[in-house]
Write an enzyme that holds these catalytic residues in place. Structure first.
Site, PDB file in Angstrom:
ATOM      1  N   SER A  69       1.303  -1.295   0.106  1.00  0.00           N
ATOM      2  CA  SER A  69       0.257  -0.253   0.128  1.00  0.00           C
ATOM      3  C   SER A  69       0.774   1.092  -0.125  1.00  0.00           C
ATOM      4  O   SER A  69       2.217   1.457   0.687  1.00  0.00           O
ATOM      5  CB  SER A  69      -0.505   0.279   1.293  1.00  0.00           C
ATOM      6  OG  SER A  69      -0.357  -0.099   2.294  1.00  0.00           O
ATOM      7  N   ASP A  70       0.546   2.665  -0.798  1.00  0.00           N
ATOM      8  CA  ASP A  70       0.865   3.610  -0.458  1.00  0.00           C
ATOM      9  C   ASP A  70       0.797   3.820   1.001  1.00  0.00           C
ATOM     10  O   ASP A  70       0.061   3.846   2.266  1.00  0.00           O
ATOM     11  CB  ASP A  70       0.267   4.305  -0.644  1.00  0.00           C
ATOM     12  CG  ASP A  70       1.888   5.930  -1.375  1.00  0.00           C
ATOM     13  OD1 ASP A  70       2.322   5.987  -0.197  1.00  0.00           O
ATOM     14  OD2 ASP A  70       1.462   6.299  -1.837  1.00  0.00           O
ATOM     15  N   PHE A  71       1.956   4.307   1.876  1.00  0.00           N
ATOM     16  CA  PHE A  71       2.197   4.207   2.676  1.00  0.00           C
ATOM     17  C   PHE A  71       1.479   5.588   4.201  1.00  0.00           C
ATOM     18  O   PHE A  71       0.768   6.650   3.736  1.00  0.00           O
ATOM     19  CB  PHE A  71       4.083   5.512   3.551  1.00  0.00           C
ATOM     20  CG  PHE A  71       4.602   4.285   2.603  1.00  0.00           C
ATOM     21  CD1 PHE A  71       4.994   3.407   2.069  1.00  0.00           C
ATOM     22  CD2 PHE A  71       6.133   4.049   3.685  1.00  0.00           C
ATOM     23  CE1 PHE A  71       6.147   2.397   1.410  1.00  0.00           C
ATOM     24  CE2 PHE A  71       6.899   3.481   3.400  1.00  0.00           C
ATOM     25  CZ  PHE A  71       6.971   2.397   2.264  1.00  0.00           C
TER      26      PHE A  71
END
Ligand code: BGC
Length: 740
Positions: free
Chosen positions: A265-267
């Site tokens: 996932s993006d952070f």
């Protein structure tokens, strides 16, 4: 026989050791599939789930404490290594550890301006080797998002407004990374094209537009490049967050494209749920644990999630780790490779090839070493001054930037002096370095107001000094532009112009000296209409790496002939971009709770301007040279569904130079609106004066197809297709047609 307790413990330890060494998952001769299956069978539910989240904050790779660590944890009991993640987009940026320095090699938009994918492979290989030397396993990049809007904060970190150009660079990058030991994770999947409301914007994009514009680079990275990782974006797509979007993560990515890797996932804000995310095929939540971890264990225990789902998510991650040799520590590079001479030379090649010559009235460039006796080099980028944060100077901002070595970026003034030895080179700062506050709405804050006031006073003085200097020299080179504080991840630019003080500087200096050349640095469209007629020359450098200043000096004095071409369009005004969905907010974009409709559909960038017959300042693919090229002998030959194209290019000028030959396809008649022209091939060739080269292209069916929303597949409608070959999207030199 009497065995004492100590010997028994010793014996048991030896037996365990031997067993451990012979455990199937530790046996490098077995297949990644077998090793994965074996390891998984030995893990508890808690251990499995721990492997599906990031580490958060902690001790860095090289002992620094309390830094953000990018990676997943190690499991000591089973000997699962930590999976270390960093960025390799411009150089190496490991977590947020500023002490880990590397060669600042390139920017995506800069390398795209070179139109040279072989050069990119070399550059990306060097970055991959530095990543290995710096203990990284996985690259959080590169950015394959399409430049949809001229003000997008991450435009500098993307390649282009065109899916084909982006795809070719994406494939080159993934291959270079993975064949040198770095798991590559293109991002941000998908339709992630702005920073405003970045964590929750709902982008509404029809399927044809996704298939033709926003998905092709990811598809190519997976199917041709073999990418083993993908980063799910923050945004929602048609109502569903990308990190729980089963249509994208499972149906398209895995089932259609055959992706065998794992999704990150993006952070921080990528994952927004536990069960829907897990069921969609989202493998690893970054960068700490919010929705996976305990919540995931609870979901299994209360029956909401089958343990088999977790097994599948983990299986994909472990398989990649085994396949890429992470368990066996297969890849090694000496530390001495970081910033080695060889890598610095590659950075120099990149910087030279990325420069685009936009204007050259009266052939003011190249400057003649024996004629320019007195030269003024003026501007905020001519030398790094104190208020220019080192990490923002000549690069974009945010996670994609490099923590380069201190002073790795030389000053253009020094480089110019060392090239033009017989010229008297004088310097003036010209104006203050514009802060974000001055250029954005932050200016409302009282502290910022004070700074802005002080800067304005200072500007008057600095501009005056520059004008006085300009009056007394033969030629002026103004080195101005944007920087990572103005153009960055996290927010979009609020306007397309240079900082106002720089515009004033250009206007006043060019008024007193007609021989003025502007060198722009930046990572996206800059509206230059207000002052372009006042200056004779313009060079654009897309912040391309640490050797940018040397390359600038060489191009200014003709030691290098510029051959870069624009990977984005430069309209005459920002107002020529689509109104409505894109430009509603003062600077565009919708609010987070309102859908952001991609109503321009497939007509992005030059496709939009062509359709609306907009006059452009510099079209997509444009760039001048110090020499001239002639195009002849276009041959087009269709065999089954493959089209072979060849064309002869002759250097008709006096100096050696590079030409980027571009091939565009157009369907003459179609049942659906199609672009006037779409890039389907390009090649950069070096040609000596008077010499000719033949450039060949092979087009397969894909080059002629469009996505049919009715039939839900790619189709080619029978009829005539034009093959246009030229030196920009608006400078077509030769055309022929083929019939399908
Ligand atoms: C960015 C990603 C980046 C990650 C880690 C996020 O905010 O959107 O591109 O890889 O941070 O720095």
């Amino acid at each position: 026989m009497k065995v004492n307790r100590l010997s028994l413990i010793f014996l048991l330890a030896i037996v365990q050791l031997i067993q451990a060494q012979t455990l199937p998952y530790k046996d490098a001769s077995l297949s990644p599939e077998k090793r994965t299956e074996d390891l998984l069978s030995r893990m508890t539910l808690e251990e499995k789930v721990t492997q599906l989240s990031g580490l958060g904050k902690g001790q860095g790779e090289f002992g620094n404490t309390n830094v953000s660590i990018f990676g997943t944890p190690e499991n000591e009991r089973l000997g699962i290594p930590k999976l270390v993640m960093g960025h390799g987009i411009t150089g190496v940026r490991s977590g947020r550890d500023v002490t880990i320095n590397s060669t600042y090699m390139m920017t995506p938009i800069g390398i795209a301006a070179s139109w040279d994918t072989e050069l990119y492979e070399r550059a990306a290989t060097a970055v991959a080797k530095e990543m290995v030397a710096l203990n990284q396993d996985l690259n959080l990049g590169t950015t394959l998002n399409i430049i949809r809007h001229p003000l997008g904060g991450r435009n500098w970190e993307s390649f282009s407004e065109d899916p084909y150009l982006t795809s070719r660079f994406g494939v080159a990058y993934v291959k270079a990374m993975q064949s040198n030991g770095i798991i590559c994770g293109p991002k941000h999947f998908v339709a992630n094209n702005q920073e405003r409301h970045r964590f929750d914007i709902n982008n509404v994009v029809d399927e044809r537009t996704l298939r033709e514009i926003y998905l092709p680079a990811f598809k190519a990275a997976v199917m041709e490049g073999g990418a083993l990782n993908i980063m799910g974006a923050y945004n929602r797509l048609n109502g569903t967050f990308m990190c729980e979007n089963k249509w994208m993560l499972t149906d398209i990515l895995r089932k259609e494209w055959g992706f065998k890797g794992f999704v990150l996932s993006d952070f921080g804000n990528g994952v927004q749920s536990t069960v829907p995310s897990a069921l969609s095929g989202m493998n690893v939540e970054m960068h700490g644990t919010k929705y996976y971890g305990d919540k995931m264990i609870a979901a299994v225990k209360n029956g909401e999630l089958e343990e088999s789902v977790i097994d599948q998510l983990l299986c994909e991650k472990l398989w990649v780790m085994f396949s890429m040799g992470v368990f066996d520590k297969k890849w090694e590079q000496p530390k001495s490779i970081v910033h080695s001479d060889e890598h610095q030379n590659i950075a120099l090649d990149v910087a030279r090839k990325a420069i685009v010559l936009l204007k050259n009235e009266d052939d003011i460039l190249p400057l003649q070493k024996n004629k320019v006796k007195k030269l003024a080099v003026i501007g905020t980028n001519a030398k790094r001054v104190n208020d220019h944060p080192e990490y923002y100077y000549m690069q974009g901002g945010g996670s994609g930037r490099t923590y380069h070595f201190e002073n790795a970026i030389n000053n253009p003034v020094d480089e110019i002096k060392s090239i033009a030895k017989d010229t008297e080179v004088l310097y003036a700062q010209g104006c203050t370095v514009s802060s974000k506050a001055r250029e954005t709405s932050d200016k409302k804050k009282p502290k910022e107001q004070q700074k802005i006031k002080a800067d304005k006073e200072q500007d008057k003085k600095l501009i005056h000094e520059a004008v006085e200097l300009a009056k007394n020299v033969d030629t002026v080179v103004l080195i101005v532009g944007l920087h990572g504080g103005l153009e960055t991840e996290g927010w979009d630019r609020e306007h397309p112009y240079l900082p106002s003080a720089q515009v004033e500087l250009i206007k006043q200096v060019s008024k007193v000296n007609p021989n003025t050349v502007v060198v722009l640095t930046g990572g996206s469209f800059i509206d230059v209409t207000d002052w372009i007629d006042n200056v004779k020359g313009i060079l654009y450098h897309f912040y391309c790496g640490e050797k940018i200043s040397q390359a600038m000096a060489e191009v200014l004095f003709g030691d290098i002939n510029p051959g870069g071409k624009l990977p984005i369009s430069f309209p005459k005004s920002i107002k020529q971009y689509p109104e409505g969905s894109i430009l509603t907010h003062p600077i565009g974009y919708s609010k987070s709770d309102v859908s952001n409709i991609y109503s321009e559909g497939i007509f992005v960038g030059y496709r939009y301007f062509d359709k609306n017959q907009e006059e452009l300042l510099f079209p997509f693919g444009y760039g001048l040279s110090y020499t001239t090229f002639d195009y002849s002998n276009l041959l087009v030959n269709k065999k089954d569904n493959t089209v072979e194209v060849s064309v002869t290019i002759t250097n008709t000028g006096k100096v050696i130079g590079d030409e980027v030959v571009q091939l565009y396809v157009n369907d003459e008649k179609s049942s659906v609106p199609r672009p006037i022209r779409e890039l389907k091939g390009f090649k950069r060739v070096l040609i000596a004066p008077g010499e000719s080269v033949t450039v060949d292209f092979t087009l397969d069916e894909k080059a002629f197809a469009f996505w049919s929303s009715n039939e839900k597949q790619w189709i080619i409608e029978p009829g005539k297709f034009n093959i246009d070959v030229g030196s920009s999207s608006r400078d077509i030199k030769l055309s022929k047609f083929v019939t399908f």
